[in-house]
Design a protein around this motif. Structure first.
Motif, mmCIF file in Angstrom:
data_model
loop_
_atom_site.group_PDB
_atom_site.id
_atom_site.type_symbol
_atom_site.label_atom_id
_atom_site.label_comp_id
_atom_site.label_asym_id
_atom_site.label_seq_id
_atom_site.Cartn_x
_atom_site.Cartn_y
_atom_site.Cartn_z
ATOM 1 N N PRO A 81 0.832 -1.215 0.000
ATOM 2 C CA PRO A 81 0.000 0.000 0.000
ATOM 3 C C PRO A 81 0.862 1.259 0.000
ATOM 4 C CG PRO A 81 -0.314 -1.297 2.021
ATOM 5 C CD PRO A 81 0.669 -2.017 1.165
ATOM 6 N N PRO A 82 0.352 2.321 -0.595
ATOM 7 C CA PRO A 82 1.138 3.556 -0.645
ATOM 8 C C PRO A 82 1.372 4.122 0.755
ATOM 9 C CG PRO A 82 -1.062 3.885 -1.597
ATOM 10 C CD PRO A 82 -0.938 2.455 -1.233
ATOM 11 N N SER A 83 2.528 4.722 0.918
ATOM 12 C CA SER A 83 2.869 5.354 2.187
ATOM 13 C C SER A 83 2.353 6.776 2.180
ATOM 14 C CB SER A 83 4.386 5.363 2.395
ATOM 15 O OG SER A 83 4.864 4.051 2.448
ATOM 16 N N GLY A 84 2.283 7.339 3.372
ATOM 17 C CA GLY A 84 1.779 8.698 3.500
ATOM 18 C C GLY A 84 2.733 9.750 2.980
ATOM 19 N N SER A 85 4.016 9.434 2.940
ATOM 20 C CA SER A 85 4.992 10.433 2.521
ATOM 21 C C SER A 85 6.112 9.776 1.719
ATOM 22 C CB SER A 85 5.595 11.117 3.744
ATOM 23 O OG SER A 85 6.409 10.212 4.470
ATOM 24 N N ARG A 86 6.885 10.628 1.072
ATOM 25 C CA ARG A 86 8.028 10.126 0.310
ATOM 26 C C ARG A 86 9.046 9.492 1.251
ATOM 27 N NH1 ARG A 86 12.337 13.552 -3.253
ATOM 28 N NH2 ARG A 86 13.409 11.737 -4.069
ATOM 29 N N ARG A 87 9.247 10.112 2.403
ATOM 30 C CA ARG A 87 10.203 9.597 3.386
ATOM 31 C C ARG A 87 9.797 8.203 3.872
ATOM 32 N NH1 ARG A 87 13.614 12.746 7.303
ATOM 33 N NH2 ARG A 87 14.335 11.178 8.771
ATOM 34 N N ALA A 88 8.507 8.020 4.132
ATOM 35 C CA ALA A 88 8.016 6.706 4.562
ATOM 36 C C ALA A 88 8.185 5.676 3.455
ATOM 37 C CB ALA A 88 6.559 6.803 4.998
ATOM 38 N N SER A 89 7.969 6.077 2.222
ATOM 39 C CA SER A 89 8.158 5.165 1.089
ATOM 40 C C SER A 89 9.617 4.752 0.950
ATOM 41 C CB SER A 89 7.692 5.823 -0.213
ATOM 42 O OG SER A 89 6.308 5.983 -0.216
ATOM 43 N N LEU A 90 10.515 5.716 1.084
ATOM 44 C CA LEU A 90 11.948 5.402 0.993
ATOM 45 C C LEU A 90 12.384 4.499 2.145
ATOM 46 C CD1 LEU A 90 13.413 8.820 -0.190
ATOM 47 C CD2 LEU A 90 13.128 6.718 -1.522
ATOM 48 N N HIS A 91 11.838 4.737 3.312
ATOM 49 C CA HIS A 91 12.166 3.884 4.460
ATOM 50 C C HIS A 91 11.687 2.454 4.207
ATOM 51 C CE1 HIS A 91 12.883 2.537 8.513
ATOM 52 N NE2 HIS A 91 11.630 2.106 8.572
ATOM 53 N N ARG A 92 10.449 2.323 3.719
ATOM 54 C CA ARG A 92 9.917 0.993 3.419
ATOM 55 C C ARG A 92 10.769 0.303 2.352
ATOM 56 N NH1 ARG A 92 4.556 1.423 0.931
ATOM 57 N NH2 ARG A 92 5.863 1.593 -0.876
#
Length: 179
Positions: A81-92
């Protein structure tokens, strides 16, 4: 409980496992290790007959495994699922890259066998076969580890290991039939 408390709690259990602790640390993701070993053995099965230089065989295996690792991580990343932010996406993405790294490290076992056999004077084809048999043994081990991590008993974990080993045996059989 924070991470430092978990570390303290896990240490006695880890020391009770003895020799398996470094192996478990090396293969934190037995499922990825199974996949990586199958990919590595597949490359050895196909490329050992095509390559005339050991370095070409090694490069073919490493590059293929790394491409599969990236593709696997990318597919996992796209399917989450999409993350709330770019930072969260990069962390994932970073967490997934690390978790799936066992796909690459598992390929080192067959590769080490290839290098040892070649250093002992074996032909590329014989060294590749040594790597593939090492891959079968590693698959048995990864299957057993997967069973243990899933909370299965010794007998079921052994069955998991034997089933995983069959993938490697199938690749050896395929190599024999194709060549």
């Amino acid at each position: 409980m924070d991470a430092s408390e978990l570390d303290i709690v896990d240490r006695p259990a880890a020391s009770a496992r003895g020799w398996r602790v470094p192996l478990l640390a090396f293969a934190r993701n037995p499922a990825g290790s199974i996949y990586g070993t199958v990919v590595a053995d597949s490359v050895l099965a196909v490329e050992s007959e095509r390559q005339t230089k050991l370095s070409d065989l090694i490069y073919a295996e490493l590059i293929t495994v790394i491409v599969y690792w990236f593709a696997h991580v990318y597919a996992d990343f796209l399917g989450s699922p999409p993350s709330g932010s770019r930072r969260a996406s990069l962390h994932r993405l970073a967490v997934t890259l690390g978790h799936e790294w066992s796909l690459v490290t598992a390929s080192f076992f067959p590769l080490a066998a290839v290098l040892l056999a070649a250093a002992a004077g074996a032909s590329i084809q014989t060294a590749a076969l040594a790597g593939m048999w090492t891959g079968v043994a590693a698959l048995v081990l990864w299957g057993q580890l997967a069973g243990r991590r899933a909370g299965r008993g010794a007998v079921v974990s052994f069955a998991y290991g034997m089933t995983a080993g069959l993938f490697g045996l199938a690749l050896i059989l395929l190599r024999v039939l194709l060549h």
